[in-house]
Write a protein that holds these residues in place. Structure first.
Motif, PDB file in Angstrom:
ATOM      1  N   ALA A   1     -12.690   3.454 -25.272  1.00  0.00           N
ATOM      2  CA  ALA A   1     -12.810   3.651 -23.833  1.00  0.00           C
ATOM      3  C   ALA A   1     -14.093   4.355 -23.412  1.00  0.00           C
ATOM      4  CB  ALA A   1     -11.610   4.452 -23.321  1.00  0.00           C
ATOM      5  N   VAL A   2     -14.789   4.993 -24.365  1.00  0.00           N
ATOM      6  CA  VAL A   2     -15.948   5.809 -23.974  1.00  0.00           C
ATOM      7  C   VAL A   2     -17.223   5.512 -24.757  1.00  0.00           C
ATOM      8  CG1 VAL A   2     -14.525   7.714 -23.131  1.00  0.00           C
ATOM      9  CG2 VAL A   2     -15.266   7.706 -25.530  1.00  0.00           C
ATOM     10  N   LEU A   3     -17.132   4.883 -25.922  1.00  0.00           N
ATOM     11  CA  LEU A   3     -18.312   4.694 -26.764  1.00  0.00           C
ATOM     12  C   LEU A   3     -19.063   3.415 -26.367  1.00  0.00           C
ATOM     13  CD1 LEU A   3     -19.864   5.882 -29.191  1.00  0.00           C
ATOM     14  CD2 LEU A   3     -18.503   4.381 -30.670  1.00  0.00           C
ATOM     15  N   GLU A   4     -20.358   3.583 -26.029  1.00  0.00           N
ATOM     16  CA  GLU A   4     -21.205   2.437 -25.714  1.00  0.00           C
ATOM     17  C   GLU A   4     -21.510   1.643 -26.979  1.00  0.00           C
ATOM     18  OE1 GLU A   4     -22.181   1.415 -22.862  1.00  0.00           O
ATOM     19  OE2 GLU A   4     -22.376   3.087 -21.463  1.00  0.00           O
ATOM     20  N   PRO A   5     -21.760   0.339 -26.862  1.00  0.00           N
ATOM     21  CA  PRO A   5     -21.656  -0.437 -25.630  1.00  0.00           C
ATOM     22  C   PRO A   5     -20.284  -1.060 -25.396  1.00  0.00           C
ATOM     23  CG  PRO A   5     -22.625  -1.781 -27.345  1.00  0.00           C
ATOM     24  CD  PRO A   5     -22.364  -0.436 -27.965  1.00  0.00           C
ATOM     25  N   GLY A   6     -19.387  -0.965 -26.393  1.00  0.00           N
ATOM     26  CA  GLY A   6     -18.118  -1.683 -26.303  1.00  0.00           C
ATOM     27  C   GLY A   6     -17.191  -1.200 -25.214  1.00  0.00           C
ATOM     28  N   CYS A   7     -17.362   0.067 -24.767  1.00  0.00           N
ATOM     29  CA  CYS A   7     -16.445   0.600 -23.759  1.00  0.00           C
ATOM     30  C   CYS A   7     -16.491  -0.191 -22.457  1.00  0.00           C
ATOM     31  CB  CYS A   7     -16.724   2.080 -23.505  1.00  0.00           C
ATOM     32  SG  CYS A   7     -18.372   2.432 -22.866  1.00  0.00           S
ATOM     33  N   ARG A   8     -17.661  -0.701 -22.104  1.00  0.00           N
ATOM     34  CA  ARG A   8     -17.770  -1.489 -20.868  1.00  0.00           C
ATOM     35  C   ARG A   8     -16.946  -2.766 -20.962  1.00  0.00           C
ATOM     36  NH1 ARG A   8     -22.175   0.338 -17.779  1.00  0.00           N
ATOM     37  NH2 ARG A   8     -23.502   1.849 -18.882  1.00  0.00           N
ATOM     38  N   ALA A   9     -17.033  -3.429 -22.111  1.00  0.00           N
ATOM     39  CA  ALA A   9     -16.271  -4.669 -22.308  1.00  0.00           C
ATOM     40  C   ALA A   9     -14.777  -4.393 -22.337  1.00  0.00           C
ATOM     41  CB  ALA A   9     -16.708  -5.352 -23.592  1.00  0.00           C
ATOM     42  N   ALA A  10     -14.380  -3.288 -22.968  1.00  0.00           N
ATOM     43  CA  ALA A  10     -12.954  -2.946 -23.021  1.00  0.00           C
ATOM     44  C   ALA A  10     -12.391  -2.725 -21.624  1.00  0.00           C
ATOM     45  CB  ALA A  10     -12.749  -1.703 -23.888  1.00  0.00           C
ATOM     46  N   ALA A  11     -13.124  -1.992 -20.782  1.00  0.00           N
ATOM     47  CA  ALA A  11     -12.666  -1.747 -19.413  1.00  0.00           C
ATOM     48  C   ALA A  11     -12.611  -3.050 -18.618  1.00  0.00           C
ATOM     49  CB  ALA A  11     -13.588  -0.745 -18.734  1.00  0.00           C
ATOM     50  N   ALA A  12     -13.609  -3.920 -18.813  1.00  0.00           N
ATOM     51  CA  ALA A  12     -13.616  -5.194 -18.098  1.00  0.00           C
ATOM     52  C   ALA A  12     -12.439  -6.071 -18.510  1.00  0.00           C
ATOM     53  CB  ALA A  12     -14.943  -5.919 -18.358  1.00  0.00           C
ATOM     54  N   LEU A  13     -12.103  -6.060 -19.803  1.00  0.00           N
ATOM     55  CA  LEU A  13     -10.964  -6.850 -20.264  1.00  0.00           C
ATOM     56  C   LEU A  13      -9.659  -6.333 -19.673  1.00  0.00           C
ATOM     57  CD1 LEU A  13     -11.875  -7.469 -24.009  1.00  0.00           C
ATOM     58  CD2 LEU A  13     -11.678  -9.191 -22.205  1.00  0.00           C
ATOM     59  N   LEU A  14      -9.521  -5.025 -19.580  1.00  0.00           N
ATOM     60  CA  LEU A  14      -8.313  -4.483 -18.975  1.00  0.00           C
ATOM     61  C   LEU A  14      -8.198  -4.926 -17.513  1.00  0.00           C
ATOM     62  CD1 LEU A  14      -6.640  -2.852 -20.952  1.00  0.00           C
ATOM     63  CD2 LEU A  14      -7.097  -0.819 -19.593  1.00  0.00           C
ATOM     64  N   ASP A  15      -9.306  -4.943 -16.812  1.00  0.00           N
ATOM     65  CA  ASP A  15      -9.297  -5.441 -15.436  1.00  0.00           C
ATOM     66  C   ASP A  15      -8.898  -6.912 -15.402  1.00  0.00           C
ATOM     67  OD1 ASP A  15      -9.989  -3.079 -14.221  1.00  0.00           O
ATOM     68  OD2 ASP A  15     -12.118  -3.553 -14.046  1.00  0.00           O
ATOM     69  N   THR A  16      -9.423  -7.689 -16.337  1.00  0.00           N
ATOM     70  CA  THR A  16      -9.111  -9.120 -16.392  1.00  0.00           C
ATOM     71  C   THR A  16      -7.619  -9.358 -16.570  1.00  0.00           C
ATOM     72  OG1 THR A  16     -11.285  -9.689 -17.305  1.00  0.00           O
ATOM     73  CG2 THR A  16      -9.485 -11.244 -17.711  1.00  0.00           C
ATOM     74  N   TYR A  17      -7.001  -8.583 -17.461  1.00  0.00           N
ATOM     75  CA  TYR A  17      -5.591  -8.803 -17.772  1.00  0.00           C
ATOM     76  C   TYR A  17      -4.635  -8.120 -16.803  1.00  0.00           C
ATOM     77  CZ  TYR A  17      -7.070 -11.077 -22.031  1.00  0.00           C
ATOM     78  OH  TYR A  17      -7.639 -11.966 -22.921  1.00  0.00           O
ATOM     79  N   HIS A  18      -5.181  -7.321 -15.890  1.00  0.00           N
ATOM     80  CA  HIS A  18      -4.324  -6.638 -14.917  1.00  0.00           C
ATOM     81  C   HIS A  18      -3.531  -7.631 -14.061  1.00  0.00           C
ATOM     82  CE1 HIS A  18      -3.162  -3.088 -12.590  1.00  0.00           C
ATOM     83  NE2 HIS A  18      -3.360  -3.786 -11.500  1.00  0.00           N
ATOM     84  N   VAL A  19      -4.048  -8.839 -13.871  1.00  0.00           N
ATOM     85  CA  VAL A  19      -3.367  -9.822 -13.030  1.00  0.00           C
ATOM     86  C   VAL A  19      -2.092 -10.341 -13.671  1.00  0.00           C
ATOM     87  CG1 VAL A  19      -5.497 -10.526 -11.902  1.00  0.00           C
ATOM     88  CG2 VAL A  19      -4.747 -11.740 -13.951  1.00  0.00           C
ATOM     89  N   SER A  20      -1.984 -10.235 -15.007  1.00  0.00           N
ATOM     90  CA  SER A  20      -0.784 -10.743 -15.686  1.00  0.00           C
ATOM     91  C   SER A  20       0.010  -9.650 -16.384  1.00  0.00           C
ATOM     92  CB  SER A  20      -1.163 -11.806 -16.728  1.00  0.00           C
ATOM     93  OG  SER A  20      -1.864 -11.226 -17.818  1.00  0.00           O
ATOM     94  N   ALA A  21      -0.646  -8.549 -16.668  1.00  0.00           N
ATOM     95  CA  ALA A  21      -0.068  -7.575 -17.596  1.00  0.00           C
ATOM     96  C   ALA A  21       0.059  -6.187 -16.992  1.00  0.00           C
ATOM     97  CB  ALA A  21      -0.927  -7.484 -18.856  1.00  0.00           C
ATOM     98  N   THR A  22       1.036  -5.454 -17.499  1.00  0.00           N
ATOM     99  CA  THR A  22       1.036  -4.005 -17.353  1.00  0.00           C
ATOM    100  C   THR A  22      -0.124  -3.488 -18.191  1.00  0.00           C
ATOM    101  OG1 THR A  22       3.433  -3.936 -17.111  1.00  0.00           O
ATOM    102  CG2 THR A  22       2.357  -1.896 -17.816  1.00  0.00           C
TER     103      THR A  22
END
Length: 310
Positions: A123-144
């Protein structure tokens, strides 16, 4: 309830040391532990990570397979598999030193999950943290969406930036779990109860806080619950918080409260149901601390302990 979980985050090898002596190497990583915890409880789990195609990476892959967790394609592209040196004190508490490169790319080729989880280093280590947050946003439409900050100060070079990333994830997620130590690092001038209540007002339906030997509490719109720590013989605390997180997700799954279509029901969870959920999570954690390393319980073990009142 059918469906699968998607867990996004780091996997690594914990090298455990006590009093200068290496006790062993264990597969670890907070998100990995959550994925394995859910897999051992019989849930369908896809795990997206960044490990190497090396001996340690193959060990992680086998460990996931043995726990019923599917490694998402593209997860084995790192130059080397990350490691964490876990130095144990006399009480079994661990202090970590990390060697990790965290990267993600693209959208995983998995079925739409009913729950998507991330946390810790991811959730905090660059650069992967940006992608992780974006994926969570993507799946928010279907998932808890669920989140455990599991703060690792040794890896954080920008305290303000890390706090901002964590705040944004808290606001976007449905269920947030944190430790007392996390909240003391994030907001040292406020009590953990105050932080939990303030987080609840920003968006989550549930905020749960673990407090080690003093048990755990959780807040929701209907009120607050507290669960004492179970009296067990502690071997070490490695994976205790991750077991709690997996138990929390599993208990909500059993109550048919996961998935975007159940978001309103989750937000309206009763105090009585939340008490049951936190007790289940606390039991998973208690069983984990009785074993060396992050050895999370399966459903048979946990159900037997529940019947026995362990």
């Amino acid at each position: 309830m059918t469906g699968r979980a998607l867990v996004i985050g780091e996997a690594l090898i914990d090298v455990v040391k006590r009093e200068g002596r290496v006790l062993g190497e264990h597969v670890g990583g907070s998100p990995l532990n959550v994925a394995v915890g859910l897999g051992r409880l019989g849930r369908g789990v896809d795990f997206l990570t960044h490990i190497g195609d090396d001996d340690r990476g193959r060990r992680i892959t086998e460990y996931l397979n043995d726990s019923g967790v599917a490694l998402v394609s593209g997860s084995r592209t790192a130059d080397r598999t990350p490691t964490a040196l876990a130095t144990l004190d006399r009480d079994g508490a661990a202090e970590y030193t990390f060697d990790i490169d965290w990267r993600l790319s693209g959208t995983p080729e998995v079925a739409s999950p009913i729950v998507a989880h991330t946390g810790s280093i991811a959730a905090v280590l660059e650069p992967g943290c940006r992608a992780a947050a974006a994926l969570l946003d993507t799946y928010h439409v279907s998932a808890t969406t669920t989140f455990d900050p599991n703060v690792r100060p040794a890896l954080i070079t920008d305290d303000t930036g890390a706090r901002g990333r964590i705040d944004r994830l808290v606001e976007r997620c449905d269920v947030v779990k944190a430790s007392e130590e996390d909240l003391q690092w994030l907001e040292p001038d406020r009590s953990v109860e105050q932080v939990a209540q303030s987080w609840l007002r920003t968006g989550p339906s549930i905020v749960a806080v673990t407090m080690g030997s003093r048990g755990a509490f959780a807040v929701c719109a209907a009120g607050q619950v507290r669960v004492p720590a179970r009296p067990v013989d502690v071997v070490d605390t490695v994976g205790a918080g991750d077991a709690f997180m997996a138990g929390l997700i599993d208990a909500l799954w059993s109550l048919d409260l996961l998935g975007a279509s159940r978001r309103r029901q989750l937000a309206a969870i009763s105090v009585e149901a939340l008490q049951q959920v936190v007790e289940t999570a606390a039991l998973s954690s208690a069983l984990t601390v009785t074993r060396a390393g992050a050895d999370l319980p399966d459903r048979t073990t946990r159900d037997a302990a529940a019947r026995a009142g362990t």
